[in-house]
Write a protein that holds these residues in place. Structure first.
Motif, PDB file in Angstrom:
ATOM      1  N   ALA A  12     104.521  36.956 108.874  1.00 40.15           N
ATOM      2  CA  ALA A  12     104.572  36.345 107.543  1.00 40.15           C
ATOM      3  C   ALA A  12     103.492  36.926 106.633  1.00 40.15           C
ATOM      4  CB  ALA A  12     104.417  34.831 107.654  1.00 40.15           C
ATOM      5  N   LEU A  13     102.314  37.173 107.165  1.00 38.53           N
ATOM      6  CA  LEU A  13     101.235  37.756 106.358  1.00 38.53           C
ATOM      7  C   LEU A  13     101.548  39.208 105.996  1.00 38.53           C
ATOM      8  CD1 LEU A  13      98.143  36.264 108.215  1.00 38.53           C
ATOM      9  CD2 LEU A  13      98.901  35.700 105.900  1.00 38.53           C
ATOM     10  N   ALA A  14     102.110  39.932 106.941  1.00 39.80           N
ATOM     11  CA  ALA A  14     102.471  41.327 106.660  1.00 39.80           C
ATOM     12  C   ALA A  14     103.502  41.406 105.534  1.00 39.80           C
ATOM     13  CB  ALA A  14     103.005  41.988 107.926  1.00 39.80           C
ATOM     14  N   ALA A  15     104.378  40.403 105.450  1.00 41.41           N
ATOM     15  CA  ALA A  15     105.441  40.405 104.441  1.00 41.41           C
ATOM     16  C   ALA A  15     104.889  40.228 103.025  1.00 41.41           C
ATOM     17  CB  ALA A  15     106.457  39.308 104.749  1.00 41.41           C
ATOM     18  N   VAL A  16     103.698  39.633 102.888  1.00 35.65           N
ATOM     19  CA  VAL A  16     103.119  39.411 101.552  1.00 35.65           C
ATOM     20  C   VAL A  16     101.884  40.274 101.322  1.00 35.65           C
ATOM     21  CG1 VAL A  16     104.047  37.084 101.289  1.00 35.65           C
ATOM     22  CG2 VAL A  16     101.840  37.392 102.433  1.00 35.65           C
ATOM     23  N   ALA A  17     101.636  41.215 102.223  1.00 41.32           N
ATOM     24  CA  ALA A  17     100.476  42.101 102.083  1.00 41.32           C
ATOM     25  C   ALA A  17     100.766  43.216 101.084  1.00 41.32           C
ATOM     26  CB  ALA A  17     100.111  42.705 103.440  1.00 41.32           C
ATOM     27  N   ASP A  18      99.711  43.670 100.434  1.00 39.43           N
ATOM     28  CA  ASP A  18      99.841  44.730  99.429  1.00 39.43           C
ATOM     29  C   ASP A  18      98.729  45.747  99.661  1.00 39.43           C
ATOM     30  OD1 ASP A  18      99.003  46.008  96.777  1.00 39.43           O
ATOM     31  OD2 ASP A  18     100.912  45.093  96.211  1.00 39.43           O
ATOM     32  N   ARG A  46      96.350  37.881  99.249  1.00 46.26           N
ATOM     33  CA  ARG A  46      95.523  37.032  98.384  1.00 46.26           C
ATOM     34  C   ARG A  46      95.467  35.608  98.938  1.00 46.26           C
ATOM     35  NH1 ARG A  46      93.117  39.517  93.606  1.00 46.26           N
ATOM     36  NH2 ARG A  46      94.048  41.596  93.515  1.00 46.26           N
ATOM     37  N   VAL A  47      94.442  34.881  98.513  1.00 40.17           N
ATOM     38  CA  VAL A  47      94.202  33.535  99.054  1.00 40.17           C
ATOM     39  C   VAL A  47      95.396  32.596  98.871  1.00 40.17           C
ATOM     40  CG1 VAL A  47      92.804  31.442  98.776  1.00 40.17           C
ATOM     41  CG2 VAL A  47      91.695  33.675  98.966  1.00 40.17           C
ATOM     42  N   PRO A  48      96.012  32.494  97.684  1.00 41.44           N
ATOM     43  CA  PRO A  48      97.156  31.570  97.562  1.00 41.44           C
ATOM     44  C   PRO A  48      98.283  31.890  98.537  1.00 41.44           C
ATOM     45  CG  PRO A  48      96.382  32.233  95.393  1.00 41.44           C
ATOM     46  CD  PRO A  48      95.681  33.120  96.375  1.00 41.44           C
ATOM     47  N   ALA A  49      98.539  33.181  98.750  1.00 50.27           N
ATOM     48  CA  ALA A  49      99.605  33.563  99.685  1.00 50.27           C
ATOM     49  C   ALA A  49      99.214  33.213 101.119  1.00 50.27           C
ATOM     50  CB  ALA A  49      99.898  35.052  99.566  1.00 50.27           C
ATOM     51  N   ALA A  50      97.954  33.427 101.465  1.00 47.58           N
ATOM     52  CA  ALA A  50      97.498  33.082 102.812  1.00 47.58           C
ATOM     53  C   ALA A  50      97.579  31.576 103.043  1.00 47.58           C
ATOM     54  CB  ALA A  50      96.063  33.572 103.017  1.00 47.58           C
ATOM     55  N   ARG A  51      97.220  30.803 102.033  1.00 48.19           N
ATOM     56  CA  ARG A  51      97.301  29.348 102.169  1.00 48.19           C
ATOM     57  C   ARG A  51      98.760  28.882 102.300  1.00 48.19           C
ATOM     58  NH1 ARG A  51      92.956  26.241 101.672  1.00 48.19           N
ATOM     59  NH2 ARG A  51      90.994  27.124 100.877  1.00 48.19           N
ATOM     60  N   PHE A  78      91.301  34.380 108.280  1.00 55.03           N
ATOM     61  CA  PHE A  78      91.237  33.406 107.182  1.00 55.03           C
ATOM     62  C   PHE A  78      92.363  32.374 107.323  1.00 55.03           C
ATOM     63  CE2 PHE A  78      92.395  31.805 103.009  1.00 55.03           C
ATOM     64  CZ  PHE A  78      91.167  31.459 102.459  1.00 55.03           C
ATOM     65  N   THR A  79      93.563  32.841 107.568  1.00 56.96           N
ATOM     66  CA  THR A  79      94.712  31.929 107.688  1.00 56.96           C
ATOM     67  C   THR A  79      94.540  31.012 108.892  1.00 56.96           C
ATOM     68  OG1 THR A  79      96.117  33.619 106.673  1.00 56.96           O
ATOM     69  CG2 THR A  79      97.230  31.818 107.833  1.00 56.96           C
ATOM     70  N   ALA A  80      94.034  31.547 109.989  1.00 61.31           N
ATOM     71  CA  ALA A  80      93.777  30.712 111.170  1.00 61.31           C
ATOM     72  C   ALA A  80      92.788  29.603 110.851  1.00 61.31           C
ATOM     73  CB  ALA A  80      93.256  31.578 112.311  1.00 61.31           C
ATOM     74  N   LEU A  81      91.756  29.924 110.082  1.00 62.90           N
ATOM     75  CA  LEU A  81      90.756  28.916 109.728  1.00 62.90           C
ATOM     76  C   LEU A  81      91.329  27.854 108.800  1.00 62.90           C
ATOM     77  CD1 LEU A  81      87.659  31.246 109.272  1.00 62.90           C
ATOM     78  CD2 LEU A  81      88.029  29.580 111.102  1.00 62.90           C
ATOM     79  N   VAL A  82      92.181  28.263 107.862  1.00 62.73           N
ATOM     80  CA  VAL A  82      92.828  27.286 106.979  1.00 62.73           C
ATOM     81  C   VAL A  82      93.713  26.352 107.798  1.00 62.73           C
ATOM     82  CG1 VAL A  82      94.433  26.971 105.062  1.00 62.73           C
ATOM     83  CG2 VAL A  82      92.702  28.774 104.952  1.00 62.73           C
ATOM     84  N   VAL A 124      83.409  31.652 106.139  1.00 65.81           N
ATOM     85  CA  VAL A 124      82.438  30.576 106.336  1.00 65.81           C
ATOM     86  C   VAL A 124      82.716  29.420 105.390  1.00 65.81           C
ATOM     87  CG1 VAL A 124      79.996  29.939 106.136  1.00 65.81           C
ATOM     88  CG2 VAL A 124      80.636  32.132 107.169  1.00 65.81           C
ATOM     89  N   ASP A 125      82.894  29.736 104.118  1.00 64.66           N
ATOM     90  CA  ASP A 125      82.951  28.682 103.103  1.00 64.66           C
ATOM     91  C   ASP A 125      84.207  27.838 103.185  1.00 64.66           C
ATOM     92  OD1 ASP A 125      80.629  29.936 102.409  1.00 64.66           O
ATOM     93  OD2 ASP A 125      81.240  30.490 100.386  1.00 64.66           O
ATOM     94  N   VAL A 126      85.278  28.389 103.733  1.00 62.06           N
ATOM     95  CA  VAL A 126      86.518  27.615 103.847  1.00 62.06           C
ATOM     96  C   VAL A 126      86.499  26.688 105.056  1.00 62.06           C
ATOM     97  CG1 VAL A 126      87.926  29.146 105.314  1.00 62.06           C
ATOM     98  CG2 VAL A 126      89.016  27.856 103.463  1.00 62.06           C
ATOM     99  N   SER A 127      85.527  26.858 105.932  1.00 62.19           N
ATOM    100  CA  SER A 127      85.622  26.186 107.233  1.00 62.19           C
ATOM    101  C   SER A 127      84.399  25.400 107.678  1.00 62.19           C
ATOM    102  CB  SER A 127      85.921  27.243 108.310  1.00 62.19           C
ATOM    103  OG  SER A 127      84.929  28.272 108.299  1.00 62.19           O
ATOM    104  N   ALA A 128      83.191  25.851 107.347  1.00 62.10           N
ATOM    105  CA  ALA A 128      81.987  25.259 107.939  1.00 62.10           C
ATOM    106  C   ALA A 128      81.802  23.795 107.575  1.00 62.10           C
ATOM    107  CB  ALA A 128      80.753  26.064 107.509  1.00 62.10           C
ATOM    108  N   GLU A 129      82.114  23.450 106.328  1.00 64.05           N
ATOM    109  CA  GLU A 129      81.965  22.055 105.886  1.00 64.05           C
ATOM    110  C   GLU A 129      82.728  21.101 106.786  1.00 64.05           C
ATOM    111  OE1 GLU A 129      83.693  19.236 102.300  1.00 64.05           O
ATOM    112  OE2 GLU A 129      83.487  21.397 101.932  1.00 64.05           O
ATOM    113  N   TRP A 130      83.926  21.510 107.198  1.00 66.34           N
ATOM    114  CA  TRP A 130      84.796  20.634 107.976  1.00 66.34           C
ATOM    115  C   TRP A 130      84.578  20.763 109.475  1.00 66.34           C
ATOM    116  CZ3 TRP A 130      87.191  16.975 105.356  1.00 66.34           C
ATOM    117  CH2 TRP A 130      87.367  17.170 103.973  1.00 66.34           C
TER     118      TRP A 130
END
Length: 246
Positions: A12-18, A46-51, A78-82, A124-130
């Protein structure tokens, strides 16, 4: 229906990669020799696509999250951490309380941090807080782990420790932040300076402006200019100038 797999997420990530975005992201995250992200690999998601991919594969099992975290590709991690953070937050809700899952996600994350897989500031910033801060706070654990992380010289472990304190700030407790930042005052690395100043600013905004000012009165003279600049952003100009002059 069978659970999702890491292979499906990669597809899925490869399909939206540029490839153009990959080159731009590699420059932005300083993957060049001697850059803070040296050697990191980007595929251009990009972040929105990864999310969006993370939302699609929200049911990804822990072993498959771990598999993605072992990948070289930055966007896979990044996607795994989200996915992990979203699962952790669902496990906090009253109707879906699951302390065991939260503990398992925390342990998985700590392993990834210590094995060097959480190795850029966005990770770090997407994950450490939680996965560190909120886990410690809601499991009634001590903050010893935060202080152990900030005591290390490794850039990413130290940033994880600082950013983890955001969970306590949001709950009205400034102590972990003030202790963590005071312990790294002599670290002039830009990404530690910015994280320290950001968390101090949040203490002033969310908890107590005077507490922030008291901290700065004591420590401004030994702080780096970047941290001090971030910390004083929302103070009135005259006070900001006075503190920066220290």
């Amino acid at each position: 229906m069978s659970p999702s797999t890491a292979a499906e997420v990669r597809t899925a990530l490869a399909a939206v990669a540029d490839p153009i975005d990959a080159a731009n992201l590699a420059r932005f995250f300083q993957t060049q020799p001697d850059g803070y992200g040296e050697g990191d690999v980007f595929i251009g998601v990009r972040v929105p696509a990864a999310r969006a991919v993370a939302t699609t594969y929200a049911d990804l099992p822990l072993d498959q999250i771990r598999s993605l975290l072992d990948d070289a590709e930055h966007e896979h991690r990044f996607t795994a951490l989200v996915i992990a953070v979203n699962a952790f937050r669902r496990a906090l809700r009253a109707r879906t309380q699951d302390p065991t899952l939260r503990a398992d996600l925390h342990a998985l994350y700590c392993d990834a941090v210590h094995s060097g897989r959480v190795n850029n500031w966005d990770l770090v910033d997407v994950s450490a807080e939680w996965l560190v801060g909120e886990h410690l706070r809601t499991s009634a654990s001590t903050t010893a782990l935060i202080h152990a992380l900030t005591a290390q010289q490794d850039l990413w472990r130290r940033r994880v420790g600082i950013m983890a304190t955001f969970a306590f700030i949001k709950a009205g407790d400034p102590s972990p932040t003030l202790i963590a930042v005071a312990s790294v005052l002599d670290d002039r690395r830009d990404l530690i300076q910015k994280a320290s100043g950001w968390m101090l600013r949040e203490v002033g905004k969310r908890i107590d402006r005077d507490l922030l000012v008291d901290f700065l009165d004591t420590h401004a003279a030994s702080m780096g200019r970047t941290a001090l600049s971030y910390a004083t952003e929302h103070l009135e100009p005259a006070l900001r100038a006075e503190l920066r002059a220290l």
